[in-house]
Design an enzyme around this catalytic site. Sequence first.
Site, PDB file in Angstrom:
ATOM      1  N   ARG A 171     -14.049  -0.248  10.380  1.00 53.76           N
ATOM      2  CA  ARG A 171     -14.083   0.795   9.368  1.00 53.76           C
ATOM      3  C   ARG A 171     -13.732   0.146   8.031  1.00 53.76           C
ATOM      4  O   ARG A 171     -14.583   0.525   6.923  1.00 53.76           O
ATOM      5  CB  ARG A 171     -13.234   1.921   9.781  1.00 53.76           C
ATOM      6  CG  ARG A 171     -13.585   2.814  10.842  1.00 53.76           C
ATOM      7  CD  ARG A 171     -12.753   3.960  10.902  1.00 53.76           C
ATOM      8  NE  ARG A 171     -12.807   4.835   9.863  1.00 53.76           N
ATOM      9  CZ  ARG A 171     -12.009   5.892   9.794  1.00 53.76           C
ATOM     10  NH1 ARG A 171     -10.888   6.153  10.401  1.00 53.76           N
ATOM     11  NH2 ARG A 171     -12.230   6.717   8.735  1.00 53.76           N
ATOM     12  N   CYS A 229      -5.496   4.833   4.236  1.00 51.55           N
ATOM     13  CA  CYS A 229      -6.230   4.913   5.371  1.00 51.55           C
ATOM     14  C   CYS A 229      -7.386   5.829   5.163  1.00 51.55           C
ATOM     15  O   CYS A 229      -8.291   6.074   3.997  1.00 51.55           O
ATOM     16  CB  CYS A 229      -5.284   5.409   6.501  1.00 51.55           C
ATOM     17  SG  CYS A 229      -4.635   6.768   6.524  1.00 51.55           S
TER      18      CYS A 229
END
Length: 272
Positions: A171, A229
């Site tokens: 990611r 995040c």
Amino acid sequence: MSPLITAAELRAATGLVVLDATWNLMGPPGREAYDAGHVPGAYFVDLDTELAGPPGAGGRHPLPSASVVEALLRRTGIDGDSAVVVYDAANSMAAARARFVLRYFGVENVRVLDGGLAAWKAAGGEVSAEVPADAKGEFVTAGGSLQVLDAEGAAEIASTGVLLDARAPERFAGEVEPMDKVAGHIPGAVNAPTTGNVAEDGRFLPADELRERFAKLGADGSQPVAAYCGSGVTAAHEALALEIAGVDAPVYVGSWSEWITDPERPVATGRD
């Protein structure tokens, strides 16, 4: 005092308020796991509705409103002198978010059960399906008790210090993106998957090992450090691991899901 508490310590303690923050990003709802069995006397807290505000311009999990948190604290009987323990049924990602939110809104004494529900059971702790009655607390929240970052602050740390991206490497690199509309990371950020903060049993690594891990990434406290995040949940876990290691690190609460709401903000890809 350590931000963690062991299952043995919890079993021996009295007078604590215990919160079950079990949550699953992709489902099923954490309430189902709580109803199936939890630490006796624990109150369930819902991450999506009590530990976060509605998704939108502030990201997928912005901070909840003060009134929502105040209602949570009052129904669980938490006051300014309460000693609180939070846990979940996984590796403390949701529990770390719960601790972060409670401390942000003025609850000082909050610890995470290291290893979560599995550690509790392994230590001989019983579980219960009984739901405790709502308390009638009188806590008045005071937001801003922890430093948090906005997008501008995160970008500054990325250029002048160490901005840790707690997501999985794929990611971070922009190779896959299962949750957000844009893949990639904040330019200058350093990837430090938060899964690397815990052992296979879900317990946090010892402080010296965490200190060594973060030092290799430049996050040794000699320069500003922060964490982000996808939506501010695993970033709280990263910040907790850094705290255990002795490094102060504010959280960019909006994280990647807020960063990409402004098309003028730059996006980086790749694992370097």
